[in-house]
Structures are given as structure tokens and as C-alpha cells.
Design an enzyme around this catalytic site. Structure first.
Site, PDB file in Angstrom:
ATOM      1  N   TYR A 144       3.351  -3.287   3.939  1.00 18.71           N
ATOM      2  CA  TYR A 144       3.878  -3.755   2.646  1.00 18.71           C
ATOM      3  C   TYR A 144       5.333  -4.209   2.757  1.00 18.71           C
ATOM      4  O   TYR A 144       5.800  -4.989   1.940  1.00 18.71           O
ATOM      5  CB  TYR A 144       3.793  -2.634   1.600  1.00 18.71           C
ATOM      6  CG  TYR A 144       2.467  -2.565   0.876  1.00 18.71           C
ATOM      7  CD1 TYR A 144       1.300  -2.266   1.565  1.00 18.71           C
ATOM      8  CD2 TYR A 144       2.390  -2.780  -0.494  1.00 18.71           C
ATOM      9  CE1 TYR A 144       0.089  -2.185   0.910  1.00 18.71           C
ATOM     10  CE2 TYR A 144       1.176  -2.705  -1.163  1.00 18.71           C
ATOM     11  CZ  TYR A 144       0.030  -2.408  -0.458  1.00 18.71           C
ATOM     12  OH  TYR A 144      -1.161  -2.329  -1.116  1.00 18.71           O
ATOM     13  N   LYS A 195      -5.774   4.249  12.344  1.00 20.77           N
ATOM     14  CA  LYS A 195      -6.636   3.544  13.304  1.00 20.77           C
ATOM     15  C   LYS A 195      -5.982   3.636  14.675  1.00 20.77           C
ATOM     16  O   LYS A 195      -5.557   2.636  15.251  1.00 20.77           O
ATOM     17  CB  LYS A 195      -6.819   2.078  12.884  1.00 20.77           C
ATOM     18  CG  LYS A 195      -7.829   1.873  11.768  1.00 20.77           C
ATOM     19  CD  LYS A 195      -9.294   1.992  12.239  1.00 20.77           C
ATOM     20  CE  LYS A 195      -9.757   0.742  12.951  1.00 20.77           C
ATOM     21  NZ  LYS A 195     -11.190   0.896  13.361  1.00 20.77           N
ATOM     22  N   ASP A 228     -11.865   3.615   9.121  1.00 22.21           N
ATOM     23  CA  ASP A 228     -13.190   3.072   8.784  1.00 22.21           C
ATOM     24  C   ASP A 228     -14.191   4.201   8.569  1.00 22.21           C
ATOM     25  O   ASP A 228     -14.990   4.180   7.632  1.00 22.21           O
ATOM     26  CB  ASP A 228     -13.672   2.077   9.854  1.00 22.21           C
ATOM     27  CG  ASP A 228     -13.564   2.606  11.281  1.00 22.21           C
ATOM     28  OD1 ASP A 228     -12.906   3.647  11.498  1.00 22.21           O
ATOM     29  OD2 ASP A 228     -14.145   1.974  12.182  1.00 22.21           O
ATOM     30  N   ASP A 252      -3.963   2.356  -0.061  1.00 20.46           N
ATOM     31  CA  ASP A 252      -4.287   1.440  -1.166  1.00 20.46           C
ATOM     32  C   ASP A 252      -5.795   1.222  -1.236  1.00 20.46           C
ATOM     33  O   ASP A 252      -6.420   1.374  -2.291  1.00 20.46           O
ATOM     34  CB  ASP A 252      -3.559   0.110  -0.945  1.00 20.46           C
ATOM     35  CG  ASP A 252      -3.869  -0.891  -2.045  1.00 20.46           C
ATOM     36  OD1 ASP A 252      -3.849  -0.491  -3.226  1.00 20.46           O
ATOM     37  OD2 ASP A 252      -4.135  -2.056  -1.725  1.00 20.46           O
ATOM     38  N   ASP A 256      -8.824   3.194  -3.928  1.00 17.06           N
ATOM     39  CA  ASP A 256      -9.712   2.459  -4.848  1.00 17.06           C
ATOM     40  C   ASP A 256     -11.157   2.875  -4.619  1.00 17.06           C
ATOM     41  O   ASP A 256     -11.946   3.021  -5.559  1.00 17.06           O
ATOM     42  CB  ASP A 256      -9.603   0.944  -4.639  1.00 17.06           C
ATOM     43  CG  ASP A 256      -8.579   0.304  -5.558  1.00 17.06           C
ATOM     44  OD1 ASP A 256      -7.590   0.985  -5.901  1.00 17.06           O
ATOM     45  OD2 ASP A 256      -8.772  -0.865  -5.937  1.00 17.06           O
TER      46      ASP A 256
HETATM   47  C1  IPM Z   1      -1.741   0.024  -6.174  1.00 14.17           C
HETATM   48  C2  IPM Z   1      -1.768  -1.456  -6.443  1.00 14.17           C
HETATM   49  C3  IPM Z   1      -0.507  -2.087  -5.893  1.00 14.17           C
HETATM   50  C4  IPM Z   1      -0.464  -1.870  -4.395  1.00 14.17           C
HETATM   51  C5  IPM Z   1      -0.334  -3.581  -6.215  1.00 14.17           C
HETATM   52  C6  IPM Z   1      -0.356  -3.835  -7.706  1.00 14.17           C
HETATM   53  C7  IPM Z   1       0.915  -4.149  -5.602  1.00 14.17           C
HETATM   54  O1  IPM Z   1      -2.930  -2.011  -5.924  1.00 14.17           O
HETATM   55  O2  IPM Z   1      -0.775   0.680  -6.578  1.00 14.17           O
HETATM   56  O3  IPM Z   1      -2.702   0.526  -5.574  1.00 14.17           O
HETATM   57  O4  IPM Z   1      -1.091  -2.620  -3.626  1.00 14.17           O
HETATM   58  O5  IPM Z   1       0.205  -0.931  -3.970  1.00 14.17           O
HETATM   59 MG    MG Z   2      -4.314  -0.611  -5.120  1.00 14.14          MG
END
Ligand code: IPM
Ligand code: MG
Length: 369
Positions: A144, A195, A228, A252, A256
Site C-alpha cells: 500500500y 507467502k 492461499d 485486506d 473481506d
Molecule cells: C479496507 C478498504 C480500504 C483498503 C480501501 C477503501 C482503500 O478496502 O479498509 O479494507 O484497501 O484498505
Molecule cells: Mg478492504
């Protein structure tokens, strides 16, 4: 208000941010007024709203409030409308700049299966029942932020996009410590995810975590897992996890993935914490992980529970009020147990409630929680 109060700054931001943060504000006011918690609330413009009013995504005034705040309650950031805003200006107003400036390297993302929502998950109930884990995502380094980065045009006319994945040993060490400390207050188990089979930075990650563990946290159960495989295990057998510590990008993506256990991205809170300074003060940024959701913004149907739960983390981490945080969790559980659902959680064919009605229900439940 007395100087012993906690300064909480609300930044509603973009998309559904203002809608969900309006409910957080009411919940925070409830704790201030009814539980007499020493909370001082303020709110500032940030993002597209600020651009329209002040021609900047991050007004100076907002930035100085950010420096003064004990915690930031953040709504959401990022809309396609901001794409035409000059790059410099976009950078100034980016969430990533905020995370970096506050040095909130430890991003906690708790994932807990709510008994009332087991059937809202895309996974079978017997897989998700009982899941209770926390991601500790490193938030201020890795791909990032790594340099060099950019898009360049090569002499032969092809274009090349570059990002750099980089970690130094101290960056790995501090997030590993945060994970081990957290695990000691939970089920005492950490999975470190990288990884190392293909990435040098992953190899260093594994080495440093192993060293920190041996030196200071040998009492904690430690597992190393490739990213993975972790993605697979999250879907296959998520109950095996207690604390997962991983880098910025894997964190990240995997969080999710983990979010789907709860039935909706609209349920997931997060806390991003810095190290403690000499006065024991710790910078903190609380945000739902769902983002700005432009497709439903302005309709009053967004789920405010992720933001409300993020405020719960603020009660716990910034105010040190674990009992009050538990009170808020009980209220949210009661609302869900009663069957109230925003659109993201409602089963097809059932009616769903608005953002505001969900906020109302939480406030009502708080009276008896
Ligand atoms: C998160 C989001 C952010 C990230 C985006 C909005 C920049 O997806 O906080 O998970 O990738 O960190
Ligand atoms: Mg995210």
C-alpha cells in the site's frame, strides 16, 4: 467540557458515510448523556462534501482536529466523482494518508458469527456457528505504501505499473506483538499468514514472528499459514482461527473473505491503533470495513451496525469501558434477535428496515441492555 474527556471526532465522509454516522452520533450521545461517559463529540467535513464546500478533500481545519482527537470515528471514503479532482488533492484527502499520519499500524477486524444471522451467511450454518476471530492487519506498510510506485511508459511504448511490497523487521515485530497480546486475552492462538514460499518479505515476516514468539510469547500457540491456504481454511473450517496476523494486502483480501461469515460486509467494524506514546496515549481510527457503497448512498437503507460496532470498539479500546462496550453489543444482539434487518441482511421476500429505524431500535434496546 472538562479536559479529562475523550475527544471523539466524527468524519462522515463519502457515500453512505453520512447516513450511518448519523446513527453512530446518536448512539455516542446516548452513552454520553445516559451513561455519563466523558465524551466530547465534534464533526468535520472530509471528502467530497469538503470538496464541494471548500475546494479541498481535507480542509486544514479538519486536519488539525484530527491531530487533536483521541479517536476518529470514520464513515467512508472514495467515490467515482472524486476521480477528476487533481491527484495531489486526492492524495491529501486519502484514507491511506490518514492511516499513515496517525501511524495506526494495528488494524483489528473482529469477526463473530451472530446466532441470529447464521442463515444470512453464504456458508452453511454448521460451518459458521461459533466462529469468533480477529484479524490483526498491518495497516501502514507493505504494498500500500512501498516505493517505487507508479505507472511509466517504456521506451518501446508499452506501459508498466509498479508497486513495491516491503516490510522492515520492526514493522513486522510491532504488529506481531499486538497480535500476541490480543491472543492472550482470548483463546491464546495466533495464525501468522504470509507467502514465504514465494516472497522474501514473507520469509522475513515468518522469521521475525518466530523470533518474537520465542523471545516473549512462547505461551501463545503459534501457527504459520500460507495466505492461499488461509483463504481456503476460512471457507472450509473458520472455527479453527482465534487471531490471524497478516500484512496489509493479505489482510485486506482475507478480511473481506472472513466478513461473509457474518452474512454481510455491513456488519464488520474495525479499530486501527497506534503504539502508546510516553503519556500512554494511543491514536485510534474506528471505521466500518464496508466503504462508501455509492450504489445505495442517499437511499437511507445502509446498515449502520458496522459503524455502531466500530464505536463499540472505541468504547473498549480508547475509553477502556469494556462493560459499556458489552452493553452496546447486547443491544445490537437484541435488535437482531428480534428479527430487524436492513436490506443487506434481509432474506429475499422479507421486509427490511431503514438505516434510521435500525438506529432507533438500537437506542431503544440500549435502555434495557
Ligand atoms: C479496507 C478498504 C480500504 C483498503 C480501501 C477503501 C482503500 O478496502 O479498509 O479494507 O484497501 O484498505
Ligand atoms: Mg478492504
Amino acid at each position: 467540557m472538562s479536559s479529562n474527556s475523550y475527544r471523539l471526532l466524527i468524519l462522515p465522509g463519502d457515500g453512505i458515510g453520512p447516513e450511518v454516522m448519523a446513527e453512530v452520533r446518536r448512539v455516542a450521545e446516548w452513552f454520553r448523556d445516559r451513561r455519563k461517559l466523558p465524551i466530547e463529540l465534534s464533526q468535520r467535513r472530509f471528502g467530497l462534501e469538503a470538496w464541494q464546500a471548500d475546494r479541498t478533500l481535507m480542509p486544514e481545519e479538519t486536519w488539525s482536529e484530527i491531530q487533536r482527537a483521541d479517536a476518529i470515528l470514520f464513515g467512508a471514503s472514495g467515490l467515482s466523482e472524486t476521480r477528476d479532482i487533481p491527484r495531489e488533492e486526492r492524495r491529501k484527502g486519502s484514507l491511506l494518508r490518514l492511516r499513515k499520519a496517525l501511524d495506526v499500524f494495528a488494524n483489528l477486524r473482529p469477526i463473530k458469527a451472530n446466532p441470529a444471522l447464521l442463515d444470512a451467511s453464504s456458508l452453511r450454518r454448521e460451518i459458521v456457528d461459533g466462529v469468533d476471530m480477529v484479524f490483526v492487519r498491518e495497516l501502514t506498510a507493505g504494498v500500500y505504501f512501498g516505493e517505487p510506485r507508479g505507472i511509466e511508459t517504456l521506451p518501446d511504448g508499452r506501459r508498466r505499473g509498479v508497486n513495491t511490497h516491503t516490510y522492515t523487521s520492526d514493522q513486522i515485530e510491532r504488529v506481531a506483538r499486538a497480535a500476541f497480546e490480543l491472543a492472550r486475552n482470548r483463546r491464546n492462538k495466533v495464525h501468522s499468514v504470509e507467502k514465504s514460499n514465494v516472497m522474501e518479505a514473507g520469509l522475513l515476516w515468518r522469521e521475525v514472528v518466530t523470533q518474537v514468539h520465542a523471545a516473549d510469547y512462547a505461551d501463545v500457540e503459534l501457527h504459520h499459514m500460507l495466505a492461499d491456504n488461509c483463504a481456503m481454511q476460512l471457507i472450509r473450517a473458520p472455527r479453527q482461527f482465534d487471531v490471524i496476523v497478516t500484512d496489509n494486502l493479505f489482510g485486506d483480501v482475507l478480511s473481506d473473505c472472513g466478513a461473509m461469515i457474518t452474512g454481510s460486509l455491513g456488519m464488520l467494524p474495525s479499530a486501527s491503533l497506534s503504539a502508546r506514546d510516553a503519556d500512554g496515549r494511543r491514536r485510534a481510527l474506528y471505521e466500518p470495513i464496508h466503504g462508501s457503497a455509492p450504489d445505495i448512498a442517499g437511499k437511507g437503507i445502509a446498515n449502520p451496525l458496522a459503524s455502531i460496532a466500530s464505536f463499540g470498539l472505541c468504547l473498549r479500546e480508547t475509553l477502556g469501558e469494556a462493560d459499556e462496550a458489552a452493553r452496546l453489543e447486547r443491544a445490537v444482539d437484541a435488535v437482531l434477535a428480534k428479527g430487524l434487518r436492513t436490506a443487506d441482511l434481509a432474506a429475499p421476500g422479507t421486509t427490511s428496515v431503514s438505516t434510521k429505524a435500525m438506529g432507533d431500535a438500537v437506542l431503544t434496546a440500549l435502555e434495557t441492555a
